[in-house]
Design a protein around this motif. Structure first.
Motif, short mmCIF file in Angstrom:
data_model
loop_
_atom_site.label_atom_id
_atom_site.label_comp_id
_atom_site.label_asym_id
_atom_site.label_seq_id
_atom_site.Cartn_x
_atom_site.Cartn_y
_atom_site.Cartn_z
N ARG A 10 2.71 -5.78 5.40
CA ARG A 10 2.02 -4.59 6.18
C ARG A 10 2.99 -3.47 5.56
N GLU A 11 3.14 -3.55 4.45
CA GLU A 11 3.96 -2.09 4.67
C GLU A 11 5.30 -0.96 5.46
N LEU A 12 5.31 -2.26 5.46
CA LEU A 12 6.45 -1.82 7.05
C LEU A 12 7.85 -0.75 7.02
N TYR A 13 8.71 -0.20 7.26
CA TYR A 13 9.69 0.22 7.05
C TYR A 13 11.11 -0.72 8.14
N ALA A 14 11.74 -1.60 7.35
CA ALA A 14 12.92 -2.24 8.38
C ALA A 14 14.04 -1.59 8.73
N SER A 15 14.47 -1.38 10.03
CA SER A 15 15.37 -1.25 10.45
C SER A 15 16.05 -2.18 11.16
N LEU A 16 17.62 -1.40 11.45
CA LEU A 16 18.65 -2.20 12.47
C LEU A 16 19.44 -2.25 12.93
N GLY A 17 20.08 -3.00 14.00
CA GLY A 17 20.92 -2.31 14.55
C GLY A 17 21.27 -3.20 15.86
N SER A 18 22.54 -3.13 16.39
CA SER A 18 23.28 -4.00 17.14
C SER A 18 22.76 -3.95 18.30
N ASP A 19 21.61 -3.17 19.24
CA ASP A 19 21.39 -3.26 20.24
C ASP A 19 22.85 -3.47 21.78
N PHE A 20 23.45 -2.88 21.20
CA PHE A 20 25.10 -2.71 21.65
C PHE A 20 25.21 -2.43 23.07
N HIS A 21 25.64 -2.81 24.23
CA HIS A 21 26.13 -2.46 25.55
C HIS A 21 26.82 -2.30 26.15
N PHE A 22 28.05 -3.36 25.80
CA PHE A 22 29.66 -2.82 26.03
C PHE A 22 30.62 -3.23 25.25
N PRO A 23 31.86 -2.83 24.69
CA PRO A 23 32.82 -3.82 24.28
C PRO A 23 32.77 -5.56 25.12
N LEU B 69 -0.25 -10.28 15.28
CA LEU B 69 -1.00 -9.72 15.67
C LEU B 69 -0.30 -8.45 17.02
N LEU B 70 1.32 -8.84 16.82
CA LEU B 70 1.93 -7.89 17.35
C LEU B 70 1.95 -6.39 17.11
N MET B 71 2.24 -6.70 15.60
CA MET B 71 2.89 -5.39 14.68
C MET B 71 1.22 -5.01 14.27
N ASP B 72 -0.23 -5.65 14.16
CA ASP B 72 -0.64 -5.30 13.66
C ASP B 72 -1.39 -4.33 15.08
N THR B 73 -1.06 -3.94 15.89
CA THR B 73 -1.55 -3.28 16.81
C THR B 73 -0.81 -2.21 16.93
N PHE B 74 0.79 -2.78 16.61
CA PHE B 74 1.73 -1.69 16.87
C PHE B 74 1.25 -0.30 15.45
N MET B 75 0.79 -1.34 14.65
CA MET B 75 0.53 0.42 13.46
C MET B 75 -1.16 0.60 13.48
N GLU B 76 -1.43 -0.07 13.96
CA GLU B 76 -2.90 0.56 14.44
C GLU B 76 -2.76 1.79 15.51
N ALA B 77 -1.71 1.18 15.98
CA ALA B 77 -0.77 3.33 16.90
C ALA B 77 -0.29 4.65 15.90
N GLY B 78 0.27 3.82 15.27
CA GLY B 78 1.05 4.55 14.02
C GLY B 78 2.52 4.24 14.30
N GLY B 79 2.82 2.47 14.86
CA GLY B 79 3.81 2.90 14.29
C GLY B 79 4.12 2.34 13.11
N GLN B 80 5.29 1.93 12.62
CA GLN B 80 5.81 2.13 11.40
C GLN B 80 7.08 1.66 10.97
N GLY B 81 7.86 1.40 11.26
CA GLY B 81 9.32 0.29 11.23
C GLY B 81 9.50 -0.90 12.03
N VAL B 82 9.57 -1.84 11.98
CA VAL B 82 10.62 -2.46 12.82
C VAL B 82 12.21 -3.04 12.43
N GLU B 83 13.00 -3.22 13.69
CA GLU B 83 14.23 -4.06 13.34
C GLU B 83 13.65 -5.83 12.50
N LEU B 84 14.45 -5.28 11.27
CA LEU B 84 14.37 -7.03 10.45
C LEU B 84 15.63 -7.36 11.19
#
Ligand code: AMP
Ligand code: MN
Ligand code: MN
Ligand code: MN
Length: 320
Positions: free
Chosen positions: A261-274, A226-241
């Motif tokens: 949902r034909e969403l693009y997949a993104s990725l990231g570490s969410d790095f904050h500190f060594p 449901l969150l993804m659906d709301t996000f897409m309705e607003a124009g969101g197109q990617g999700v951190e897979l």
């Protein structure tokens, strides 16, 4: 002999599909001292280059203040920087994060949007401080400010450090568990915009909106949909897979929700500190999936062949 770093050379090391052997060259979610990260933008870029990243996004909480410095460092280090930030938003009473990838830099409605976020963060810190004072941390605002150093708007981590420094809790984890984490008194959300409003700023400013770390909100699969659906309705197109370290079964299940949902997949570490479990470019393996990688999005596709330090066609507009 070292080859000069030509656009084609960059393109050849950026995977065109998620592939277990090549996944470490891109990291699209990291923090610097412009928000709650420990490294300056320059030091973060240097670390990323040393770890062999070809493409990185700087995504500080509700600010793009670090992007200009990072882009200069990226040019020096020979990697491609995608300007960005991580927006604090609200959905059904939950604090949801949206990563804004902004290939054209800070422009359009995002300028006003980030100004609004800055003010919201300042007001929110006052409310958090009032509540913590009632719960045994006198002069909470001053103490959090002292922990932050500099004059950036405060975040919950600054209050967490103050609680530890004053001996109210034993450690950072305890600070979130008892005072600042989801549903606790110090988790003040009322100041953030609805997720749809924030996604609207990103899309209207030439950016790509990415739902951050969808497995970290404690949602059921159905509610996450449901969150993804709301996000897409607003124009969101990617999700951190993939965000940092994840359970492989949960990741595969999440991939199915993206494909549906034909969403693009993104990725990231969410790095904050060594020294933490997350290092730049370090994250759980990406499963084979039909979801296209975010860098195939039309607004980002040109970054595959971008020269180092790329900020987009337009000069970056600075806040204030
Ligand atoms: P804020 O942007 O002020 O709402 O603070 C959110 C930041 O606090 C996150 O980006 C994390 O860096 C940190 N954080 C949030 N929840 C936790 C938690 N449960 N444990 C440790 N750090 C947390
Ligand atoms: Mn953070
Ligand atoms: Mn986040
Ligand atoms: Mn983050």
């Amino acid at each position: 002999m070292l080859m000069p770093l030509l656009p084609n050379a960059l393109a050849s090391v950026l995977p065109t599909a998620f592939d277990a052997d090549q996944r470490y060259s891109v990291d699209l979610h990291m923090h610097s001292t412009a928000s709650d990260g420990a490294l300056s933008p320059t030091d973060l870029v240097t670390l990323c280059a040393g770890r062999g990243l070809t493409h990185m996004a700087l995504t500080d909480h509700d600010t793009m203040e670090g992007v200009e410095e990072a882009s200069r460092a990226a040019q020096q280090a020979g990697l491609c920087l995608v300007p960005g930030c991580e927006l604090s938003t609200r959905w059904q009473g939950i604090n949801i994060h949206v990563v804004a990838l902004m290939p054209g830099g800070l422009q359009g409605p995002m300028i006003e949007g980030l100004e609004q976020q800055r003010e919201a963060r300042i007001k929110r810190a006052e409310v958090i401080a009032e509540r913590l004072e009632k719960m045994g941390l006198p002069n909470a605002l001053e103490k959090a400010r002292a922990q932050a150093g500099g004059d950036r708007p405060l975040g919950r981590p600054d209050f967490a450090r103050a609680l530890v420094a004053e001996g109210v809790v034993a450690d950072w984890a305890g600070a979130f568990k008892r005072y600042l984490g989801s549903g606790k008194k110090g988790d003040v959300k009322a100041h953030w915009p609805e997720i749809s409003e924030a996604v609207g700023w990103v899309v209207a400013s030439g950016g790509v909106a990415v739902l951050a770390h969808p497995l970290r909100y404690g949602l059921t699969r159905r509610k996450r949909g449901l969150l993804m659906d709301t996000f897409m309705e607003a124009g969101g197109q990617g999700v951190e897979l993939v965000s940092g370290q994840q359970n492989p079964d949960a990741t595969r299940d999440l991939a199915r929700q993206l494909v549906e949902r034909e969403l693009y997949a993104s990725l990231g570490s969410d790095f904050h500190f060594p020294g933490s479990h997350a290092a730049p470019g370090s994250m759980s393996p990406v499963p084979r999936t039909a979801a296209p990688p975010i860098w195939q999005h039309p607004r980002l596709a040109h970054l595959r062949d971008a020269p180092s330090g790329m900020l987009g066609a337009k000069p970056l507009n600075k806040l204030s």
